[in-house]
Design a protein around this motif. Sequence first.
Motif, mmCIF file in Angstrom:
data_model
loop_
_atom_site.group_PDB
_atom_site.id
_atom_site.type_symbol
_atom_site.label_atom_id
_atom_site.label_comp_id
_atom_site.label_asym_id
_atom_site.label_seq_id
_atom_site.Cartn_x
_atom_site.Cartn_y
_atom_site.Cartn_z
ATOM 1 N N SER A 428 -19.593 83.003 70.019
ATOM 2 C CA SER A 428 -20.749 83.311 70.730
ATOM 3 C C SER A 428 -21.534 84.688 70.147
ATOM 4 C CB SER A 428 -20.513 83.425 72.319
ATOM 5 O OG SER A 428 -19.464 84.282 72.606
ATOM 6 N N GLY A 494 -24.799 80.482 70.672
ATOM 7 C CA GLY A 494 -24.324 79.202 71.014
ATOM 8 C C GLY A 494 -24.087 78.372 69.942
ATOM 9 N N ASN A 498 -22.250 74.983 71.707
ATOM 10 C CA ASN A 498 -22.396 75.805 72.860
ATOM 11 C C ASN A 498 -23.874 75.762 73.301
ATOM 12 O OD1 ASN A 498 -19.510 76.119 72.871
ATOM 13 N ND2 ASN A 498 -19.615 78.110 72.306
ATOM 14 N N ILE A 551 -20.480 82.957 78.232
ATOM 15 C CA ILE A 551 -21.449 82.097 76.979
ATOM 16 C C ILE A 551 -22.808 81.788 77.724
ATOM 17 C CG2 ILE A 551 -21.843 80.048 75.785
ATOM 18 C CD1 ILE A 551 -18.731 79.914 75.747
ATOM 19 N N GLU A 554 -24.823 84.801 77.428
ATOM 20 C CA GLU A 554 -25.270 85.258 75.925
ATOM 21 C C GLU A 554 -26.439 84.530 75.680
ATOM 22 O OE1 GLU A 554 -24.355 87.148 73.229
ATOM 23 O OE2 GLU A 554 -22.787 88.094 74.383
#
Length: 593
Positions: A428, A494, A498, A551, A554
Amino acid sequence: MARELSEVGVVGLGTMGAGITEVLARAGLSVTAVEIDEDALARGRAHVEQSTEKAVERGKLDADERTAVLERIRFSTALADLSQAELVVEAVPERLELKAALFAELDGICPPDTILATNTSSLSVTELSVATGRPSKVVGMHFFNPAPVMKLVEVVRTVVTEPAVVEDVEALAARLGKTDVTIGDKAGFIANALLFGYLNHAVAMLESRYASREDIDAAMRLGCGLPMGPLALMDLIGIDTAYEILDTMYRQSRDRLHAPSPVIKQMVTAGLLGRKSGRGFYSYAGRDEAEVVPDAATPQPGGAAEGARAVRRVGVVGSGTMATGMIEVFAKGGYDTVFVARSPEKVEAVRSALARSLDKQVVRGRLDEATRDVVLARVTGTTSLDDLADVDLAVEAVVESLPVKQTLFAALGEICRPGAVLATTTSSLPVIECAKASERPGDVVGLHFFNPAPVMKLVEVVSTIATAPDVAATAHAVCAQLGKHAVSCADRAGFIVNALLFPYLNDAVRMLEAHYASADDIDAAMKVGCGYPMGPFELLDVVGLDVSLAIERELYAEFREPGYAPAPLLEHLVTAGYLGRKTGRGFRDHTAR
């Protein structure tokens, strides 16, 4: 107590309607199946006949049962033949005015207590109900394609649907052998509301040229265990159908994440509708064919690894689960591997864990003893970063802290020989921050393995704006030797997996937070209706709510998209220390299991 329905009707015998007709008849109900004209009726009849014939070939039905099923179906072009039906399911094209007109006509034909059900996947059931004089008898009954196979049915009640009607339809779903989830009338219901936001995001990712169609699809199949990649799934659903669903959802929710990506409308206008037209995001052997054929956008096999630097010796920094798995992967891939841990005890712990893993593979017949010994002999442990001076590739797998990684890359930049590739396995953090700290940014690349590294086939190769082309090529060449599937993307929060997975998980939390459906129903909808290996709340509890929140923060910090802001419920659970399975409680209580 629910009625036991026996006489039902289906209007519209396309793929869905024919499938619903078959499901009802196989459950022992008498079915009147109606189409607009003889040609359409013949196509619908043929679909049912072919589907039941395949069921016999696969041992799902015997010949006598098939005959009985077909005898229970009366095919007609006259809506008047539904005058005795206790329930009618409409499965006509997804246009509000068409469905509303049909319901108005059925209202004048069917007895007052007949339930009128719509198979719509996105339109307002409430708007359809008010086209009749019996809105309390109208309900959504959303089957999934192919109806004879897919086990989920979403039962959609409006604010005026009678409880007895809902009970009757729930009982019918159980009789059909389906899993039902009962929900309110909201655009997309459960499955499509979660699925199409994710599909739309994948299209936007392709449209921005962040990653190729092949890499986006491979990343979600191999990284998340999904049955299909998002773009291949769009082609299967139909680009026009996807546009209509997204547009309907956006008009109801005004959520920008549901606003159809512009390229979707352009494809519809150009007639690129997916498999049904022979071309969508991919090109197919013909109309309604599943076979993908090469086109101008198809990558050349091995092309990503062209111009790679030579790699014979690999260094891994770290001693945790990911680092140990990567050490095993590199050594089994034929590389001399040196790993750096913080203490002699940690060096020995990694060696012991590696030996145990390889011994298990010998016991299970996946390795022979001689190969195990060769792999172990390739591995050297040390506590000094200076021992990485002669490696061709150095991979860090330390704690997910940017200051820690930056300090490490500053050291690697000095220690490793000129031309050595420096890689981070961050999931990440910005790769460019590590690259800058090394003072040799052209040599730095992201090499994001998935856990457990010896099992998971996917690796995301992340290039920054400074990564040299031959460094990215080297990452691809190494992955190929390891037997991994590498996908390329740029250095953005990501990466691929992600960036697509966590907004979907966040949407599920928002759905729960709004009390639209329970965690169990949402999980069931995605597993049974979409073929996902785990429901979103199961997955969140496995990943860890704290990890998931980090995550999502982020992603929100990078994209500033309001829809990406972590759901307050997730924030509150993390604050309370409910982090998922690792603490015994997350979205579910795991202590009693």
